[in-house]
Scaffold this motif. Structure first.
Motif, PDB file in Angstrom:
ATOM      1  N   ALA A 110       0.837  -1.210   0.000  1.00 15.79           N
ATOM      2  CA  ALA A 110       0.000   0.000   0.000  1.00 15.79           C
ATOM      3  C   ALA A 110       0.868   1.255   0.000  1.00 15.79           C
ATOM      4  O   ALA A 110       0.615   2.199  -0.760  1.00 15.79           O
ATOM      5  N   ARG A 111       1.898   1.262   0.846  1.00 15.96           N
ATOM      6  CA  ARG A 111       2.808   2.419   0.878  1.00 15.96           C
ATOM      7  C   ARG A 111       3.542   2.589  -0.448  1.00 15.96           C
ATOM      8  O   ARG A 111       3.732   3.711  -0.921  1.00 15.96           O
ATOM      9  N   ALA A 112       3.943   1.484  -1.066  1.00 14.44           N
ATOM     10  CA  ALA A 112       4.639   1.553  -2.358  1.00 14.44           C
ATOM     11  C   ALA A 112       3.721   2.129  -3.442  1.00 14.44           C
ATOM     12  O   ALA A 112       4.152   2.941  -4.264  1.00 14.44           O
ATOM     13  N   ALA A 113       2.457   1.733  -3.425  1.00 14.96           N
ATOM     14  CA  ALA A 113       1.497   2.269  -4.403  1.00 14.96           C
ATOM     15  C   ALA A 113       1.271   3.762  -4.169  1.00 14.96           C
ATOM     16  O   ALA A 113       1.199   4.548  -5.122  1.00 14.96           O
ATOM     17  N   GLU A 114       1.177   4.146  -2.908  1.00 18.02           N
ATOM     18  CA  GLU A 114       0.995   5.567  -2.590  1.00 18.02           C
ATOM     19  C   GLU A 114       2.205   6.386  -3.055  1.00 18.02           C
ATOM     20  O   GLU A 114       2.051   7.465  -3.637  1.00 18.02           O
ATOM     21  N   THR A 115       3.395   5.867  -2.834  1.00 16.78           N
ATOM     22  CA  THR A 115       4.608   6.570  -3.272  1.00 16.78           C
ATOM     23  C   THR A 115       4.646   6.696  -4.788  1.00 16.78           C
ATOM     24  O   THR A 115       4.972   7.766  -5.319  1.00 16.78           O
ATOM     25  N   ALA A 116       4.295   5.625  -5.492  1.00 16.60           N
ATOM     26  CA  ALA A 116       4.274   5.671  -6.963  1.00 16.60           C
ATOM     27  C   ALA A 116       3.258   6.700  -7.451  1.00 16.60           C
ATOM     28  O   ALA A 116       3.515   7.437  -8.416  1.00 16.60           O
ATOM     29  N   PHE A 117       2.099   6.778  -6.782  1.00 18.49           N
ATOM     30  CA  PHE A 117       1.101   7.787  -7.134  1.00 18.49           C
ATOM     31  C   PHE A 117       1.675   9.186  -6.969  1.00 18.49           C
ATOM     32  O   PHE A 117       1.552  10.037  -7.845  1.00 18.49           O
ATOM     33  N   ARG A 118       2.310   9.433  -5.840  1.00 23.26           N
ATOM     34  CA  ARG A 118       2.861  10.771  -5.559  1.00 23.26           C
ATOM     35  C   ARG A 118       3.939  11.165  -6.576  1.00 23.26           C
ATOM     36  O   ARG A 118       3.989  12.307  -7.015  1.00 23.26           O
ATOM     37  N   ILE A 119       4.778  10.226  -6.937  1.00 26.56           N
ATOM     38  CA  ILE A 119       5.835  10.504  -7.918  1.00 26.56           C
ATOM     39  C   ILE A 119       5.212  10.842  -9.276  1.00 26.56           C
ATOM     40  O   ILE A 119       5.593  11.821  -9.923  1.00 26.56           O
TER      41      ILE A 119
END
Length: 183
Positions: A110-119
């Protein structure tokens, strides 16, 4: 003497029966708890997946508007950019819920997906600002001339975000379909 043996066998039978009853009750309690946990996790996972899919659609709209490279398309990208900002807050809350519900591998995904979204979102925001400046500086130049190939510009960010979304979704489905383990 036979009566003593019968009484001893009876006592042993009662003890074994009691132990089997306790074991069965513990097994049922674990299964019930496992089902209860999954029922509390399911809404958290579903909210995050819905938020990620909605975010993907919004980011794609922004990417398409920026790829057109005109002043009009830049102004059309403003609304989805604002929506993406609101989605980022909703996404943060959804990730926090998954972190609370667990398990750790799903929280990491979930955190990895959120980071990818932000980038991906930040790359689009920066592109929009650069494009607006380019159009203001020299209206005769196209955005593509200023920024390069619109199809390739965010390919890595877009691909990474979609892969993270798919990974979280697959992990969540796998976790929810797994049977609770007896201990």
């Amino acid at each position: 003497m036979a009566e003593v043996w019968v009484a001893a066998i009876g006592v042993v039978g009662v003890a074994v029966g009691a132990l089997l009853g306790i074991f069965g009750a513990r097994l049922q309690a674990r299964r019930t708890y496992g089902q209860w946990r999954k029922e509390s996790q399911r809404p958290a996972y579903a909210e995050l997946v819905a938020c990620l899919k909605e975010s993907s659609d919004v980011l794609q709209r922004i990417d398409s508007a920026l790829s057109a490279g005109t002043a009009r398309s830049l102004s059309e990208s403003q609304e989805p950019l604002e929506l993406a900002e609101a989605l980022e807050q909703r996404l943060g809350r959804a990730v926090a819920a998954v972190e609370l519900e667990g398990p750790p591998d799903l929280a990491d995904a979930a955190r990895a997906a959120e980071t990818a979204f932000r980038i991906y979102r930040m790359a689009l925001v920066l592109d929009r600002k650069d494009a607006a400046l380019a159009v203001l500086r020299e209206p005769s130049r196209s955005f593509e001339e200023e920024m390069g190939n619109p199809e390739q510009r965010h390919l890595e960010d877009r691909t990474e975000f979609r892969e993270r979304l798919q990974r979280f979704t697959a992990l969540a489905q796998s976790h929810l379909q797994a049977q609770p383990r007896a201990r």
